[in-house]
Structures are given as structure tokens and as C-alpha cells.
Design an enzyme around this catalytic site. Structure first.
Site, PDB file in Angstrom:
ATOM      1  N   TYR A 139       8.849   6.306 -15.227  1.00  0.00           N
ATOM      2  CA  TYR A 139       8.311   4.979 -15.532  1.00  0.00           C
ATOM      3  C   TYR A 139       6.853   5.046 -15.974  1.00  0.00           C
ATOM      4  O   TYR A 139       6.097   5.902 -15.543  1.00  0.00           O
ATOM      5  CB  TYR A 139       8.482   3.999 -14.362  1.00  0.00           C
ATOM      6  CG  TYR A 139       8.068   4.485 -13.013  1.00  0.00           C
ATOM      7  CD1 TYR A 139       8.831   5.429 -12.332  1.00  0.00           C
ATOM      8  CD2 TYR A 139       6.948   3.982 -12.387  1.00  0.00           C
ATOM      9  CE1 TYR A 139       8.468   5.873 -11.073  1.00  0.00           C
ATOM     10  CE2 TYR A 139       6.585   4.408 -11.123  1.00  0.00           C
ATOM     11  CZ  TYR A 139       7.348   5.352 -10.477  1.00  0.00           C
ATOM     12  OH  TYR A 139       6.984   5.790  -9.229  1.00  0.00           O
ATOM     13  N   LYS A 175       5.295  -2.212 -14.948  1.00  0.00           N
ATOM     14  CA  LYS A 175       6.042  -0.946 -15.012  1.00  0.00           C
ATOM     15  C   LYS A 175       7.191  -1.065 -16.008  1.00  0.00           C
ATOM     16  O   LYS A 175       7.814  -2.118 -16.123  1.00  0.00           O
ATOM     17  CB  LYS A 175       6.621  -0.589 -13.631  1.00  0.00           C
ATOM     18  CG  LYS A 175       5.553  -0.398 -12.567  1.00  0.00           C
ATOM     19  CD  LYS A 175       6.121  -0.212 -11.174  1.00  0.00           C
ATOM     20  CE  LYS A 175       4.985  -0.117 -10.163  1.00  0.00           C
ATOM     21  NZ  LYS A 175       5.459  -0.144  -8.775  1.00  0.00           N
ATOM     22  N   ASP A 195       7.200   4.437   3.972  1.00  0.00           N
ATOM     23  CA  ASP A 195       8.106   3.314   3.670  1.00  0.00           C
ATOM     24  C   ASP A 195       8.748   2.759   4.928  1.00  0.00           C
ATOM     25  O   ASP A 195       9.195   1.615   4.944  1.00  0.00           O
ATOM     26  CB  ASP A 195       9.168   3.734   2.657  1.00  0.00           C
ATOM     27  CG  ASP A 195       8.581   3.879   1.251  1.00  0.00           C
ATOM     28  OD1 ASP A 195       9.317   4.324   0.356  1.00  0.00           O
ATOM     29  OD2 ASP A 195       7.385   3.564   1.082  1.00  0.00           O
ATOM     30  N   HIS A 245       7.098  -1.262  -3.249  1.00  0.00           N
ATOM     31  CA  HIS A 245       5.687  -0.952  -3.466  1.00  0.00           C
ATOM     32  C   HIS A 245       5.043  -1.843  -4.511  1.00  0.00           C
ATOM     33  O   HIS A 245       5.719  -2.321  -5.436  1.00  0.00           O
ATOM     34  CB  HIS A 245       5.532   0.502  -3.947  1.00  0.00           C
ATOM     35  CG  HIS A 245       6.115   1.502  -3.003  1.00  0.00           C
ATOM     36  ND1 HIS A 245       6.497   2.768  -3.380  1.00  0.00           N
ATOM     37  CD2 HIS A 245       6.405   1.422  -1.677  1.00  0.00           C
ATOM     38  CE1 HIS A 245       6.991   3.424  -2.341  1.00  0.00           C
ATOM     39  NE2 HIS A 245       6.955   2.619  -1.294  1.00  0.00           N
TER      40      HIS A 245
HETATM   41  C1  LIG Z   1       2.735   6.406  -6.988  1.00  0.00           C
HETATM   42  C2  LIG Z   1       1.884   7.635  -7.044  1.00  0.00           C
HETATM   43  C3  LIG Z   1       1.893   8.561  -6.028  1.00  0.00           C
HETATM   44  N1  LIG Z   1       1.090   9.674  -6.110  1.00  0.00           N
HETATM   45  C4  LIG Z   1       1.158  10.648  -5.018  1.00  0.00           C
HETATM   46  C5  LIG Z   1       0.863  10.052  -3.647  1.00  0.00           C
HETATM   47  C6  LIG Z   1       1.747  10.818  -2.722  1.00  0.00           C
HETATM   48  O1  LIG Z   1       1.047  11.920  -2.193  1.00  0.00           O
HETATM   49  C7  LIG Z   1       2.897  11.329  -3.600  1.00  0.00           C
HETATM   50  C8  LIG Z   1       4.198  10.599  -3.364  1.00  0.00           C
HETATM   51  O2  LIG Z   1       3.920   9.219  -3.490  1.00  0.00           O
HETATM   52  P1  LIG Z   1       4.930   8.164  -2.921  1.00  0.00           P
HETATM   53  O3  LIG Z   1       5.555   8.654  -1.668  1.00  0.00           O
HETATM   54  O4  LIG Z   1       4.214   6.822  -2.900  1.00  0.00           O
HETATM   55  O5  LIG Z   1       6.053   8.148  -4.082  1.00  0.00           O
HETATM   56  P2  LIG Z   1       7.200   7.040  -4.195  1.00  0.00           P
HETATM   57  O6  LIG Z   1       7.712   6.638  -2.861  1.00  0.00           O
HETATM   58  O7  LIG Z   1       8.146   7.520  -5.221  1.00  0.00           O
HETATM   59  O8  LIG Z   1       6.398   5.774  -4.774  1.00  0.00           O
HETATM   60  C9  LIG Z   1       6.771   5.099  -5.948  1.00  0.00           C
HETATM   61  O9  LIG Z   1       7.898   4.368  -5.620  1.00  0.00           O
HETATM   62  C10 LIG Z   1       8.121   3.088  -6.157  1.00  0.00           C
HETATM   63  C11 LIG Z   1       9.523   3.037  -6.678  1.00  0.00           C
HETATM   64  C12 LIG Z   1       7.156   2.589  -7.145  1.00  0.00           C
HETATM   65  O10 LIG Z   1       7.446   1.662  -7.904  1.00  0.00           O
HETATM   66  C13 LIG Z   1       5.789   3.113  -7.135  1.00  0.00           C
HETATM   67  O11 LIG Z   1       5.358   3.302  -8.471  1.00  0.00           O
HETATM   68  C14 LIG Z   1       5.539   4.324  -6.364  1.00  0.00           C
HETATM   69  O12 LIG Z   1       4.865   3.854  -5.220  1.00  0.00           O
HETATM   70  O13 LIG Z   1       2.488  11.141  -4.955  1.00  0.00           O
HETATM   71  C15 LIG Z   1       0.254   9.904  -7.185  1.00  0.00           C
HETATM   72  O14 LIG Z   1      -0.467  10.919  -7.229  1.00  0.00           O
HETATM   73  N2  LIG Z   1       0.223   8.993  -8.203  1.00  0.00           N
HETATM   74  C16 LIG Z   1       1.011   7.855  -8.174  1.00  0.00           C
HETATM   75  O15 LIG Z   1       0.957   7.060  -9.135  1.00  0.00           O
END
Ligand SMILES: Cc1cn([C@H]2C[C@H](O)[C@@H](COP(=O)(O)OP(=O)(O)O[C@H]3O[C@H](C)C(=O)[C@H](O)[C@H]3O)O2)c(=O)[nH]c1=O
Length: 181
Positions: A132, A72, A168, A62
Site C-alpha cells: 500500500y 492509503k 494490536d 490503525h
Molecule cells: C507502519 C510502519 C511500521 N514500521 C515499523 C514499525 C514496527 O517496528 C514494524 C512493524 O510495524 P507494525 O507492527 O505497526 O506493522 P503492521 O501491524 O502491519 O501495521 C500496519 O497495519 C495496518 C494494516 C495499517 O494500515 C498500517 O499502515 C500499519 O500500521 O515496522 C515502519 O518502519 N514504517 C511504517 O510505516
């Protein structure tokens, strides 16, 4: 604090000083003066934390486009991850290159990722919690990704069939990804 260089300019691994005694340990996990001394632009504006139940959970790759790109500072509270960053800065001599790091609750390593990198990690034990700091707020409109198993990047993840979010699973290849760094 121990500082370990990476193959990328401005990305590095750091380990805070850990003070152990019969009770356990104490460490400063973030100190703006120390971070500032590493000429890291401040301030971090948001803290994130994710919990992954199983080993083999892969989150990434991401990034957020400019002007909302994020630097980060990543560390593992519990468990262990294989953390990967990919240089997306077109003028960088390491453009398109990646490097992996093992971050665990035991080595207490923290990874600083500058703006202009894609980031992802794969958990390698159950019940892994990652914390993070980021220096730009979450902006879904600027959020982009690259497919974890891109053949050109050829990242040697610790698992071949990871647990992925729907999002993803659908990210484009590296050569078709959009970035503006
Ligand atoms: C990133 C983020 C997400 N969200 C909400 C959006 C989605 O409804 C939920 C899950 O998000 P996501 O599936 O994108 O979470 P990860 O797959 O852990 O994403 C992260 O994974 C990799 C390792 C990263 O480096 C990024 O910082 C980040 O994208 O949290 C928020 O409300 N705020 C945020 O800053």
C-alpha cells in the site's frame, strides 16, 4: 479502470484494466493521472509491504493522528484479505461506521482509504502479501489504534481468535480511542 463506490464519501474500490494474453497479464497498478482524475490529493510519499505467513493474521485497526494522518491505496500482491475501514471523521454522516472488502491477488481490487479512517485487515489464506501507498510519512508519535474486536463497532471479522501483534492486543476501545479528524 472499474470504480466501485463504498458507503463512505471519498473511499472507493478500483480495479485497473488488466491486459491478458497467452503469456499472462499486464496492468498499470498506479497512474498519477488516473488517481488525480479521481480528485485524490497527491502525492503518495511512501510505499509499504507486509507479508503474513498464516491465514487469520489480523493487523489493525490503525491510523495516524493529524497532522500526520494517512490516506492509503491498498492492494494484495499474493493471497487474500478481508480489509476493514472505520470512519473516524466526527462530522461525517457515517462516523463510527465500518465496511469490509475482500481484496485478493485474483480480483486485483485496490481500496482507496481517505485520511480520517482506521484501517485493518485479516488474512484469509497463507502467504499473503499486501502492498500500500500512503500520502504521509510514518510517524510513531502520531500512530494510534482501536481494538480489533471493539463491541461498539462489532466488525464481523472472518476469524474469532486472530494472530495479533502485542501492540494490536492492547489498543483501546472505540469510545476510549483518541482521534482528531
Ligand atoms: C507502519 C510502519 C511500521 N514500521 C515499523 C514499525 C514496527 O517496528 C514494524 C512493524 O510495524 P507494525 O507492527 O505497526 O506493522 P503492521 O501491524 O502491519 O501495521 C500496519 O497495519 C495496518 C494494516 C495499517 O494500515 C498500517 O499502515 C500499519 O500500521 O515496522 C515502519 O518502519 N514504517 C511504517 O510505516
Amino acid at each position: 479502470m472499474k470504480l466501485i463506490k463504498t458507503k463512505f464519501d471519498h473511499a472507493f474500490v478500483m480495479r485497473p484494466d488488466v491486459f491478458e494474453d497467452s503469456r499472462g497479464f499486464f496492468m498499470e497498478t498506479f497512474n498519477a493521472r488516473v488517481i488525480g482524475s479521481l480528485d485524490i490529493r497527491m502525492p503518495f510519499v511512501q510505499d509499504n509491504q507486509s507479508y503474513s505467513k498464516s491465514p487469520g493474521v489480523l493487523r489493525g485497526l490503525h491510523y495516524q493522528l493529524n497532522p500526520k494522518s494517512q490516506a492509503k491505496l491498498i492492494r494484495v500482491l499474493n493471497g487474500a484479505i478481508y480489509d476493514v475501514i472505520v470512519d473516524l471523521r466526527k462530522s461525517s454522516p457515517t462516523f463510527g461506521e465500518w465496511q469490509g472488502f475482500i481484496l485478493t491477488e485474483y480480483n486485483k481490487y485496490q481500496l482507496f482509504v481517505p485520511k480520517g479512517f482506521a484501517h485493518g485487515f485479516c488474512t484469509i489464506v497463507p502467504n499473503t502479501e499486501v502492498f500500500y501507498k500512503v500520502d504521509s510519512y510514518y510517524s510513531p508519535e502520531h500512530e494510534r489504534g482501536i481494538h480489533w474486536n471493539d463491541p461498539d463497532l462489532n466488525i464481523n471479522w472472518p476469524v474469532s481468535e486472530p494472530i495479533l501483534s502485542k501492540k494490536d492486543q492492547q489498543y483501546p476501545s472505540f469510545k476510549n480511542a483518541e482521534f482528531n479528524f
